[in-house]
Design an enzyme around this catalytic site. Structure first.
Site, PDB file in Angstrom:
ATOM      1  N   GLY A  46       0.736  -1.194  -0.077  1.00 31.14           N
ATOM      2  CA  GLY A  46      -0.161  -0.082  -0.106  1.00 31.14           C
ATOM      3  C   GLY A  46       1.243   1.228  -0.009  1.00 31.14           C
ATOM      4  O   GLY A  46       2.090   1.020   0.389  1.00 31.14           O
ATOM      5  N   GLN A  54       2.634   9.954   2.046  1.00 31.01           N
ATOM      6  CA  GLN A  54       3.930   9.365   1.836  1.00 31.01           C
ATOM      7  C   GLN A  54       4.987   9.795   1.006  1.00 31.01           C
ATOM      8  O   GLN A  54       6.097   9.516   1.254  1.00 31.01           O
ATOM      9  CB  GLN A  54       3.823   7.747   2.002  1.00 31.01           C
ATOM     10  CG  GLN A  54       3.213   7.226   3.103  1.00 31.01           C
ATOM     11  CD  GLN A  54       2.907   5.679   3.146  1.00 31.01           C
ATOM     12  OE1 GLN A  54       2.014   5.256   2.525  1.00 31.01           O
ATOM     13  NE2 GLN A  54       3.967   5.024   3.742  1.00 31.01           N
ATOM     14  N   CYS A  94       5.777  -0.067   7.466  1.00 35.85           N
ATOM     15  CA  CYS A  94       5.512   1.040   6.748  1.00 35.85           C
ATOM     16  C   CYS A  94       6.336   1.392   6.078  1.00 35.85           C
ATOM     17  O   CYS A  94       7.590   1.511   6.774  1.00 35.85           O
ATOM     18  CB  CYS A  94       4.748   2.086   7.742  1.00 35.85           C
ATOM     19  SG  CYS A  94       4.399   3.604   7.124  1.00 35.85           S
ATOM     20  N   LEU A  95       6.326   1.837   5.046  1.00 38.11           N
ATOM     21  CA  LEU A  95       7.441   2.203   4.109  1.00 38.11           C
ATOM     22  C   LEU A  95       7.956   3.375   4.671  1.00 38.11           C
ATOM     23  O   LEU A  95       8.975   3.916   4.289  1.00 38.11           O
ATOM     24  CB  LEU A  95       6.916   2.396   2.533  1.00 38.11           C
ATOM     25  CG  LEU A  95       6.532   1.228   1.813  1.00 38.11           C
ATOM     26  CD1 LEU A  95       6.013   1.452   0.586  1.00 38.11           C
ATOM     27  CD2 LEU A  95       7.715   0.138   1.671  1.00 38.11           C
ATOM     28  N   HIS A 145      -4.791   0.945   7.670  1.00 35.13           N
ATOM     29  CA  HIS A 145      -3.560   1.286   7.711  1.00 35.13           C
ATOM     30  C   HIS A 145      -3.414   2.862   6.600  1.00 35.13           C
ATOM     31  O   HIS A 145      -2.738   3.765   7.118  1.00 35.13           O
ATOM     32  CB  HIS A 145      -2.336   0.446   7.414  1.00 35.13           C
ATOM     33  CG  HIS A 145      -1.085   1.007   7.262  1.00 35.13           C
ATOM     34  ND1 HIS A 145       0.036   0.424   8.265  1.00 35.13           N
ATOM     35  CD2 HIS A 145      -0.474   1.874   6.576  1.00 35.13           C
ATOM     36  CE1 HIS A 145       1.338   0.884   7.938  1.00 35.13           C
ATOM     37  NE2 HIS A 145       0.722   1.892   6.988  1.00 35.13           N
ATOM     38  N   GLU A 146      -3.819   2.574   5.519  1.00 33.30           N
ATOM     39  CA  GLU A 146      -3.659   3.681   4.564  1.00 33.30           C
ATOM     40  C   GLU A 146      -4.720   4.683   4.709  1.00 33.30           C
ATOM     41  O   GLU A 146      -4.366   5.951   4.822  1.00 33.30           O
ATOM     42  CB  GLU A 146      -4.132   3.094   3.001  1.00 33.30           C
ATOM     43  CG  GLU A 146      -3.254   1.966   2.681  1.00 33.30           C
ATOM     44  CD  GLU A 146      -1.743   2.156   2.788  1.00 33.30           C
ATOM     45  OE1 GLU A 146      -1.278   3.472   2.733  1.00 33.30           O
ATOM     46  OE2 GLU A 146      -0.873   1.286   2.925  1.00 33.30           O
ATOM     47  N   HIS A 200      -3.228   6.946   7.327  1.00 31.65           N
ATOM     48  CA  HIS A 200      -2.124   7.758   6.770  1.00 31.65           C
ATOM     49  C   HIS A 200      -2.878   9.176   6.144  1.00 31.65           C
ATOM     50  O   HIS A 200      -2.306  10.222   6.533  1.00 31.65           O
ATOM     51  CB  HIS A 200      -1.260   7.252   5.447  1.00 31.65           C
ATOM     52  CG  HIS A 200      -0.102   6.607   5.737  1.00 31.65           C
ATOM     53  ND1 HIS A 200       0.859   6.769   6.392  1.00 31.65           N
ATOM     54  CD2 HIS A 200       0.068   5.205   5.463  1.00 31.65           C
ATOM     55  CE1 HIS A 200       1.788   6.078   6.629  1.00 31.65           C
ATOM     56  NE2 HIS A 200       1.227   4.928   6.107  1.00 31.65           N
TER      57      HIS A 200
HETATM   58  O1  GNR Z   1       4.106  -2.541   2.530  1.00 31.06           O
HETATM   59  C1  GNR Z   1       3.363  -2.394   3.755  1.00 31.06           C
HETATM   60  N1  GNR Z   1       3.048  -3.524   4.298  1.00 31.06           N
HETATM   61  C2  GNR Z   1       2.227  -3.573   5.464  1.00 31.06           C
HETATM   62  C3  GNR Z   1       2.113  -4.576   6.186  1.00 31.06           C
HETATM   63  C4  GNR Z   1       1.212  -4.816   7.390  1.00 31.06           C
HETATM   64  C5  GNR Z   1       0.463  -3.835   7.503  1.00 31.06           C
HETATM   65  C6  GNR Z   1       0.160  -2.754   6.496  1.00 31.06           C
HETATM   66  C7  GNR Z   1       1.379  -2.517   5.514  1.00 31.06           C
HETATM   67  S1  GNR Z   1       1.101  -1.288   4.543  1.00 31.06           S
HETATM   68  C8  GNR Z   1       2.832  -1.331   4.027  1.00 31.06           C
HETATM   69  C9  GNR Z   1       3.031   0.125   3.088  1.00 31.06           C
HETATM   70  C10 GNR Z   1       2.719   1.428   3.505  1.00 31.06           C
HETATM   71  O2  GNR Z   1       3.745   1.880   4.399  1.00 31.06           O
HETATM   72  N2  GNR Z   1       1.790   1.966   3.414  1.00 31.06           N
HETATM   73  O3  GNR Z   1       1.371   3.062   3.969  1.00 31.06           O
HETATM   74 NI    NI Z   2       2.402   3.075   5.774  1.00 31.66          NI
END
Ligand code: GNR
Ligand code: NI
Length: 173
Positions: free
Chosen positions: A46, A51, A95-96, A137-138, A141
């Site tokens: 995601g 980001q 999270c990236l 999660h997104e 953000h």
């Molecule tokens: O790549 C991602 N892996 C992930 C693993 C578990 C829960 C959420 C994620 S999202 C993350 C990419 C990211 O930072 N998206 O905002």
């Molecule tokens: Ni993230």
């Protein structure tokens, strides 16, 4: 097609609430394509606008991990969660914007979400498990929230300090 630079926590842009998308034009289509390319390149499942420093309510995702399954690139604009399950699901999130840091987060196991796609059509779907985790999660953000905000303050502080150090090192070379 362009891979965009991913911001690393702590960054004030990752704590701001993003603005609704109003213009469904070619720039938005290009942004969606760039975000998918950036996500696959990372690689991640995601990626949300903030980001890459774009303070708009847009995210991309594709939670297909196996090489044997067909990819499912999705672009979700102005997304909303309209229902959450009682049942919870724990996943070790990453999270990236917080590279190499992982922690268990509890979230509803299933959600219904509504969003607008790149063609301006309103969509809705029920997501489960990893997909549901990713959607939440997104959307976090887009609301200036990171998964480490769910952790105990001490653990969060430890991760933030590591990221400050990483950013200093990255700035040096
Ligand atoms: O790549 C991602 N892996 C992930 C693993 C578990 C829960 C959420 C994620 S999202 C993350 C990419 C990211 O930072 N998206 O905002
Ligand atoms: Ni993230």
């Amino acid at each position: 097609m362009t891979v965009r630079k991913i911001l690393i926590h702590p960054d004030p842009r990752l704590k701001k609430v993003a603005e609704p998308v109003t213009d469904f034009d070619d720039d938005l289509r290009q942004l969606g394509v760039d975000m998918l390319e950036t996500m696959y390149d990372a690689p991640g499942i995601g990626l949300a606008g903030p980001q890459i420093g774009v303070m708009k309510r847009i995210f991309v995702m594709d939670c297909i991990k196996s090489e044997d399954e067909k990819p499912r690139p999705m672009v979700l604009i102005n997304p909303k969660v309209t229902w959450t399950s009682e049942e919870m699901f724990t996943y070790e999130e990453g999270c990236l914007s917080i590279p190499d840091q992982y922690a268990d987060v509890d979230r509803p196991a299933a959600v219904k979400a509504e969003w607008t796609d790149l063609d301006g059509h309103r969509q809705s779907e029920r997501f489960e498990e990893l997909w549901a985790t990713c959607v939440q999660h997104e959307i976090d953000h887009l609301d200036g929230k990171l998964f480490i905000d769910y952790l105990k303050p001490l653990k969060r502080q430890m991760i933030t300090r590591k990221m400050q150090k990483l950013k200093r090192e990255l700035a040096r070379d």
